[in-house]
Each structure stands twice: as structure tokens, then as C-alpha cells.
Design an enzyme around this catalytic site. Sequence first.
Site, PDB file in Angstrom:
ATOM      1  N   CYS A 116       0.865  -1.338  -0.048  1.00 30.46           N
ATOM      2  CA  CYS A 116       0.002   0.100  -0.019  1.00 30.46           C
ATOM      3  C   CYS A 116       0.745   1.385   0.124  1.00 30.46           C
ATOM      4  CB  CYS A 116      -0.969   0.026   1.399  1.00 30.46           C
ATOM      5  SG  CYS A 116      -1.913  -1.350   1.135  1.00 30.46           S
ATOM      6  N   HIS A 263      -3.856   6.793   1.294  1.00 32.80           N
ATOM      7  CA  HIS A 263      -4.163   5.417   0.538  1.00 32.80           C
ATOM      8  C   HIS A 263      -5.368   4.883   1.061  1.00 32.80           C
ATOM      9  CE1 HIS A 263      -4.162   1.232   0.290  1.00 32.80           C
ATOM     10  NE2 HIS A 263      -4.096   1.026   1.484  1.00 32.80           N
ATOM     11  N   ASN A 293     -10.183  -1.404  -1.770  1.00 33.46           N
ATOM     12  CA  ASN A 293      -8.566  -0.978  -1.702  1.00 33.46           C
ATOM     13  C   ASN A 293      -7.940  -1.653  -2.538  1.00 33.46           C
ATOM     14  OD1 ASN A 293      -5.998  -1.197  -0.616  1.00 33.46           O
ATOM     15  ND2 ASN A 293      -6.682  -1.768   1.414  1.00 33.46           N
TER      16      ASN A 293
HETATM   17  O1  UT7 Z   1      -4.411  -1.530   2.933  1.00 35.99           O
HETATM   18  C1  UT7 Z   1      -3.440  -2.086   3.781  1.00 35.99           C
HETATM   19  C2  UT7 Z   1      -4.028  -1.793   5.320  1.00 35.99           C
HETATM   20  N1  UT7 Z   1      -4.838  -2.299   5.613  1.00 35.99           N
HETATM   21  C3  UT7 Z   1      -5.766  -1.721   6.665  1.00 35.99           C
HETATM   22  O2  UT7 Z   1      -5.470  -0.679   6.917  1.00 35.99           O
HETATM   23  C4  UT7 Z   1      -7.024  -2.540   6.953  1.00 35.99           C
HETATM   24  C5  UT7 Z   1      -7.321  -2.480   8.473  1.00 35.99           C
HETATM   25  N2  UT7 Z   1      -8.166  -2.881   9.066  1.00 35.99           N
HETATM   26  C6  UT7 Z   1      -9.629  -3.080   8.841  1.00 35.99           C
HETATM   27  O3  UT7 Z   1      -9.914  -2.048   7.920  1.00 35.99           O
HETATM   28  C7  UT7 Z   1     -10.368  -3.754   9.659  1.00 35.99           C
HETATM   29  O4  UT7 Z   1     -10.078  -4.376  10.751  1.00 35.99           O
HETATM   30  C8  UT7 Z   1     -11.278  -4.609   8.914  1.00 35.99           C
HETATM   31  C9  UT7 Z   1     -12.437  -4.012   7.878  1.00 35.99           C
HETATM   32  C10 UT7 Z   1     -10.341  -5.399   7.996  1.00 35.99           C
HETATM   33  C11 UT7 Z   1     -12.207  -5.531   9.791  1.00 35.99           C
HETATM   34  O5  UT7 Z   1     -13.093  -4.641  10.470  1.00 35.99           O
HETATM   35  P1  UT7 Z   1     -13.002  -4.782  12.216  1.00 35.99           P
HETATM   36  O6  UT7 Z   1     -14.180  -3.763  12.607  1.00 35.99           O
HETATM   37  O7  UT7 Z   1     -12.053  -4.667  12.571  1.00 35.99           O
HETATM   38  O8  UT7 Z   1     -13.619  -6.202  12.356  1.00 35.99           O
HETATM   39  P2  UT7 Z   1     -13.480  -7.511  13.088  1.00 35.99           P
HETATM   40  O9  UT7 Z   1     -11.902  -8.192  12.379  1.00 35.99           O
HETATM   41  O10 UT7 Z   1     -12.989  -6.996  14.638  1.00 35.99           O
HETATM   42  O11 UT7 Z   1     -14.636  -8.465  13.064  1.00 35.99           O
HETATM   43  C12 UT7 Z   1     -15.858  -8.110  13.768  1.00 35.99           C
HETATM   44  C13 UT7 Z   1     -16.774  -9.085  13.717  1.00 35.99           C
HETATM   45  C14 UT7 Z   1     -16.296 -10.541  13.731  1.00 35.99           C
HETATM   46  O12 UT7 Z   1     -17.215 -11.185  14.299  1.00 35.99           O
HETATM   47  P3  UT7 Z   1     -17.550 -11.442  15.680  1.00 35.99           P
HETATM   48  O13 UT7 Z   1     -16.231 -12.185  16.090  1.00 35.99           O
HETATM   49  O14 UT7 Z   1     -17.686 -10.198  16.456  1.00 35.99           O
HETATM   50  O15 UT7 Z   1     -18.881 -12.372  15.914  1.00 35.99           O
HETATM   51  C15 UT7 Z   1     -15.885 -11.072  12.289  1.00 35.99           C
HETATM   52  O16 UT7 Z   1     -16.021 -12.368  12.350  1.00 35.99           O
HETATM   53  O17 UT7 Z   1     -17.056  -8.969  12.187  1.00 35.99           O
HETATM   54  C16 UT7 Z   1     -17.005 -10.289  11.483  1.00 35.99           C
HETATM   55  N3  UT7 Z   1     -16.718 -10.113  10.180  1.00 35.99           N
HETATM   56  C17 UT7 Z   1     -17.450 -10.038   9.026  1.00 35.99           C
HETATM   57  N4  UT7 Z   1     -19.110  -9.741   9.213  1.00 35.99           N
HETATM   58  C18 UT7 Z   1     -19.442  -9.669   8.107  1.00 35.99           C
HETATM   59  C19 UT7 Z   1     -15.466  -9.947   9.438  1.00 35.99           C
HETATM   60  N5  UT7 Z   1     -15.495  -9.749   8.185  1.00 35.99           N
HETATM   61  C20 UT7 Z   1     -16.752  -9.819   7.886  1.00 35.99           C
HETATM   62  C21 UT7 Z   1     -17.739  -9.528   6.794  1.00 35.99           C
HETATM   63  N6  UT7 Z   1     -19.009  -9.440   6.634  1.00 35.99           N
HETATM   64  N7  UT7 Z   1     -16.979  -9.322   5.555  1.00 35.99           N
END
Ligand code: UT7
Length: 336
Positions: A116, A263, A293
Site C-alpha cells: 500500500c 491510501h 482497497n
Molecule cells: O491496505 C493495507 C492496510 N489495511 C488496513 O489498513 C486494514 C485495517 N483493518 C480494517 O480495515 C478492519 O480491521 C477490517 C475492515 C479488516 C475488519 O473490520 P473490524 O471492524 O476490525 O472487524 P473485526 O475483524 O473486529 O471483526 C468484527 C466481526 C467479527 O465477528 P464476531 O467475532 O464479532 O462475531 C468478524 O467475524 O465482524 C466479522 N466479520 C464480518 N462480518 C460480515 C469480519 N468480516 C466480515 C464480513 N462480513 N466481511
Amino acid sequence: MKNSRIAGVGHYVPEQVVANSDLEKLMDTTDEWIVERTGIRERRYFNYKKDTCSNMATEATRMALERAKLKAEEIDLIVFATITPDYMFPGSGVLMQRELGLDKKAIAAIDIRNACSGFIYGLSIADQFIKTGMYKTIAVVGSEIQSSAMEFSDRQRHVSVIFGDGAGAAILQATDEAGKGILSTHLHSDGTFAEELYVKDPGSSRKREERLTPEMLEGVSIKAHMNGNLVFKHAVIRFMEVITEALATNRKKKEDIDLLVPHQANLRISNFIQQKLKLEEGKVYNNIQHYGNTTGASIPIALSEAWAEGKIKENDLICLAAFGSGFTWASALINW
Ligand code: UT7
């Protein structure tokens, strides 16, 4: 000493629009979750009959050249940022060189793999070559085809809803005008976190008979692993640091920024930076809603669109910032 001004920017995105509702059919996800957690509403996926990493970059470069009123023959160097190259080797830079007809001129092509942050790393590399006088006109591109590496499954849903395909380009040219163009670049990395956002296989870290196995095809080691929460936490800190560093180096205040082009990792990250810096509405450019992204391509696509929309004008102070796999992070401050 010469400065590097941005003479033109361009982009290319594949035709196929994939909405969140399309992904709902492939895995356990919802439009609501994706929009709320990332801001993404749709992304583009490549057409394998038409689009390659290198020819998307070529298209973006052609647009940038046209806007710069330059010809491809004037390019002295290609700096190609991608983590999804056409081949394992050689890099995609030489393929773009061939597509632009620059093989006759045998110009240099460099591929860089800083994910990125790749485009800003590329700008910095190009800027150094211009400052030393070695080259006068350089194409810096970011191009990615992520969609064919995505697994549309519940176990990979936190990754596969995020990424998209596309390419962007900037043409840098040497100028004698003081205070014009790239004012500074700052590049950083911290390999402590290399395995928090990576694709492990088929790398060279395993012993010979394990480099590529049938089991790998069923597992997730050939897919992107992302510790999303950790990446998010580091991203917001490093974005702020590297933007502050850019402003301090140039004795500028955050109010001096005309447009911040971060980014496009997550709309929540962009909004956080906007609030922390207290930048008014319209001073941070976001198009993640439409493209997801696109890794190394996200900043040049955003620059190209912002320029076309009249949001970047001559002598505007433009700040670029990125964070991603490595971890790597970087910024550039530009007097456009
Ligand atoms: O470009 C390179 C750099 N990358 C970044 O900067 C990415 C940084 N990270 C993020 O953008 C976020 O962490 C994500 C978008 C990847 C994830 O969002 P989050 O708010 O951190 O979600 P999480 O990983 O804490 O997951 C929360 C919940 C989980 O369920 P439980 O355990 O609370 O029941 C996940 O299983 O959301 C669930 N989950 C989803 N639900 C529906 C994870 N992905 C999905 C999905 N659809 N696609």
C-alpha cells in the site's frame, strides 16, 4: 538541483463493477457490515481476457501522458509498484516498457513491492533520480489485480470484501522552479509486523519439497492473511506521524493542506485522520466507496480522479500518506 513536478496523472479501472450485494451471494456477509466497517460500496474486478497488471498500468500511463502533453518516448525510467505482478519474475515494469514501445529505447524499469505504500516509495525513488540529474521524465505507476487472489468464503470474508483491481500513474518531470513539485518524501518500515499482513506461500522460506504442495491449495497460506484490528491500530498512529513529519519538515501547518490523499484502506481510517487533524470537509479525498482497497494503485487512482474533478489545482499543497504490509508507511508533500 532539480525538483520533480507532477506533469500529469492518470488511471484505469476495469469495467466490471462488483457491488456488496454481489458478494452477499458468495459468502456470509452483508452490505450493511461492509459499508459500516469499511465504507466500501463497490469495487472493480478485472476481465482476464483484457486486463493485466501491466496493461492496466500502461493505460493509466497513457492517460497521464496525454494530460501532461508528453509522448511515451520522453519517459526515461519506469517505477512500477505492485504486489500482484503479471509473473513471479520478471517484474511488470519491463512488460509496461514493452507495451509502451520503449523496448527500442531500452529504458530502465524498476519494480517495487511495498504494497500500500508502494506508490509513495516509487515517487520518492523517482524524485531522487530527478534530483541527481540522472533522469528527466519518469513514470511512477501502481497497478494491482487482487480479485483473482481472493477466496470468496466465510473464512476469508474479512479480506475478500475489501480489495479491488485498478491502476494509476503519475508522470514526474524535472523542473528548475524552486519550491515546486515534490517538497519531501518520508519513508518508514517496521518488519516486526511482517506476518500480520502477508501472503506466505509459495515463498522461498520453506524447504524444497514444501515450497508448493497440493495441501496448500486447500489452506489459507496462499491467501492474504490480515490481522485487521492490529493493522488498523498501527495504521491510524503511523498515518498521523508521517503526515506530521511531512508538515514539520516543510514548516507547514495542517491548515496549509489543500487536499490530503490518503491510501484508501478503510473509510474509517480516513475519517479518523480528518478528525484528528481537524481538516474541514472536502480536504480529504476518498474514493474507496467505489474501488475498495486497490493497494499500490489506490493513491494514484485517487489523485487522477481528484485532478479530473478540479480538486487539485496548480500550486495547491497536496499531502499523500500511506500505510500497509511490512509494515511500511510513507508520506509525500507536493506543491502541485
Ligand atoms: O491496505 C493495507 C492496510 N489495511 C488496513 O489498513 C486494514 C485495517 N483493518 C480494517 O480495515 C478492519 O480491521 C477490517 C475492515 C479488516 C475488519 O473490520 P473490524 O471492524 O476490525 O472487524 P473485526 O475483524 O473486529 O471483526 C468484527 C466481526 C467479527 O465477528 P464476531 O467475532 O464479532 O462475531 C468478524 O467475524 O465482524 C466479522 N466479520 C464480518 N462480518 C460480515 C469480519 N468480516 C466480515 C464480513 N462480513 N466481511
